[in-house]
Design a protein around this motif. Structure first.
Motif, mmCIF file in Angstrom:
data_model
loop_
_atom_site.group_PDB
_atom_site.id
_atom_site.type_symbol
_atom_site.label_atom_id
_atom_site.label_comp_id
_atom_site.label_asym_id
_atom_site.label_seq_id
_atom_site.Cartn_x
_atom_site.Cartn_y
_atom_site.Cartn_z
ATOM 1 N N LEU A 108 1.005 -1.215 -0.061
ATOM 2 C CA LEU A 108 0.028 -0.014 0.110
ATOM 3 C C LEU A 108 0.913 1.065 -0.063
ATOM 4 N N GLU A 109 1.987 1.199 0.952
ATOM 5 C CA GLU A 109 2.971 2.336 0.855
ATOM 6 C C GLU A 109 3.408 2.911 -0.470
ATOM 7 N N ASP A 110 3.606 1.725 -1.378
ATOM 8 C CA ASP A 110 4.414 1.873 -2.560
ATOM 9 C C ASP A 110 3.431 2.279 -3.601
ATOM 10 N N LEU A 111 2.147 1.809 -3.616
ATOM 11 C CA LEU A 111 1.112 2.361 -4.483
ATOM 12 C C LEU A 111 0.585 3.767 -4.065
ATOM 13 N N GLU A 112 0.623 4.011 -3.002
ATOM 14 C CA GLU A 112 0.180 5.557 -2.494
ATOM 15 C C GLU A 112 1.308 6.348 -3.041
ATOM 16 N N ASN A 113 2.779 6.135 -2.533
ATOM 17 C CA ASN A 113 3.785 7.108 -2.947
ATOM 18 C C ASN A 113 4.251 6.840 -4.173
#
Length: 460
Positions: free
Chosen positions: A305-310
């Motif tokens: 999720l972190e990579d997807l959002e950032n």
């Protein structure tokens, strides 16, 4: 100071011990080894790795003693060779490329001397330990060194050192094909910003040529990882269905003209793949058949999720070794039959995408997430089936994730016919698969890591 021949002597002693007492004759000594063949094979592998590790050090020293500034006094020139590569390749009976590889590994794993004359550790100390101990081959060492040197321009020094240690630890007992998959993921972890430029280059090199020659239509092509995943998944789905239909005694594949007279069981894999492409094209052109040869085939794109959002980090596509950038993953997830699988920081699944799935389909997707394909050999998910660890009929095993594992047909039969056991540690999806060999394979029955964790970078 360690004896450079000690590892080689130990490996050779192990080979002698494995060979001792074999009922062999002078004409066919290997044929008399019987059950000792497996241990002899392991011992030969240890001898080969130990010899190559020692030879890389020798090759590097030959190169040093033949450096250009020495002119005619250089070692290679004295022996009548133009350069050290030619000398090594000729004396080994190998190629110049393999000789260069030996020198490269030797130079990267040899102790160094600073400008002040002080002793310094090798450039790649963990690789040096692996080759010196015979744990990894020089080809594996060369692959690791090449990636680390390439990533060194962008990656943090501490991250590089950690990556080197982890790769050497995981390289043991991996084939070079599986190691290349691991190295690709390690590089994506070290240099996520480098993925998009490489993807742009790969996309610029994509091509498909269709031409006629010799009465045949020739199709040759290459695709970037993201688009290639869609093509690969579609063809694999048709071929898998084709094999299953043939094994079940079915007729001609869907969409094929009846009476073609083709013998299903005699077609090779390349022939079946050619038939799959024809079948897909026939359906696309809107033939009279309305069945779907790839029903249920999906492309799963995995990311945090972190990579997807950032927009940082990288994503993995099931069945494809090369990681892709988050932007490429977003483009893929916008298409049909592509499921984005998003994780939180603890590896728990947050979202399976937009498509609704029956419970059995959701179970299989969860098993694909944990096992990555065949949990034992790493075959793509499309070539596997979900099997009960504790049999449904014999052991009343439940149909749930903690009792399921993905296996190809070959590994399924191998496990059940030869006394292997399977153990799942941890959660059902974030768990770890272990294969426990029978005593005739390993008297100590030491568990062997399986599933996705066997090939995932940072699994250790």
């Amino acid at each position: 100071m360690n004896d450079p021949l000690a590892t080689l002597d130990e490996a050779y002693a192990r080979l002698r011990q494995a060979w001792a007492g074999a009922d062999a004759d002078d004409c066919a000594p290997v044929a008399g080894l019987g059950d000792r063949l497996i241990e002899v094979n392991r011992a030969l592998g240890a001898v080969r790795r130990a010899a190559d590790g020692l030879h890389s050090a020798v090759a590097a020293e030959i190169a040093r003693e033949s450096r250009p500034e020495l002119g005619p006094e250089g070692l290679a020139r004295k022996q009548g060779f133009r350069n050290p590569t030619t000398l090594i390749a000729t004396t080994l009976g190998t190629t110049p490329g393999e000789a260069v590889q030996l020198v490269k590994v030797g130079e990267a794993t040899a102790p160094r001397t600073t400008l002040t004359g002080e002793a310094a550790p090798p450039k790649h100390p963990h690789v040096a330990t692996g080759t010196t101990s015979g744990a990894i081959s020089t080809r594996a060492a060369g692959m690791i060194i090449t990636m680390l040197d390439r990533a060194a321009l962008r990656a943090d020094r501490t991250a590089l050192e950690d990556a080197e240690r982890i790769l050497v630890e995981q390289a043991e007992n991996l084939s070079l094909d599986h190691l290349s998959k691991l190295i690709a993921r390690a590089e994506a972890h070290l240099d996520p910003d480098g993925l998009e430029p490489r993807e742009r280059d790969a996309r610029g090199e994509r091509s498909l040529r269709v031409y006629q020659r010799g009465g045949m239509i020739h199709v040759t092509g290459q695709f970037d990882a993201a688009d290639g995943a869609i093509v690969k998944t579609a063809i694999e789905a048709v071929v898998t269905a084709d094999f299953r239909r043939a094994n079940a005694g079915g007729g001609a594949p869907a969409g094929e003209h009846p009476g073609s007279g083709r013998d299903e069981d005699l077609r090779s894999l390349p022939q079946r793949q050619a038939d799959a492409m024809t079948q897909l094209a026939r359906h696309l052109l809107g033939c009279e058949h309305n069945d779907q040869p790839i029903a249920g085939a999906t492309v799963v794109v995995r990311m945090t999720l972190e990579d997807l959002e950032n927009g940082t980090g990288h994503a993995l596509i099931d069945g494809i070794d090369q990681p892709v950038s988050i932007s490429a993953a977003r483009r893929l997830a916008a298409g049909g039959r592509v499921i984005p699988c998003v994780f939180d920081a603890h590896g728990e699944i947050l979202d399976w995408g937009r498509e609704k799935r029956l419970f059995t389909k959701a179970q299989r997707l969860a098993l694909v997430e944990r096992d990555g394909g065949c949990a034992k050999c790493g075959a793509p998910p499309g070539l596997t089936r979900a099997h009960h660890i504790r049999w449904w009929t014999k052991h009343a095993g439940p149909t749930d994730l903690s009792n399921g594992v993905l296996l190809c047909e070959s590994c399924h039969h191998h496990i059940h016919d030869n006394g292997w056991e399977i153990r799942i540690d941890g959660g059902t999806i974030a768990g770890t698969v272990w294969f426990i060999p029978p005593r005739h394979v390993d008297p100590g029955r030491r568990p062997r890591l399986g599933g996705r964790r066997r090939f995932d970078y940072l699994a250790a």
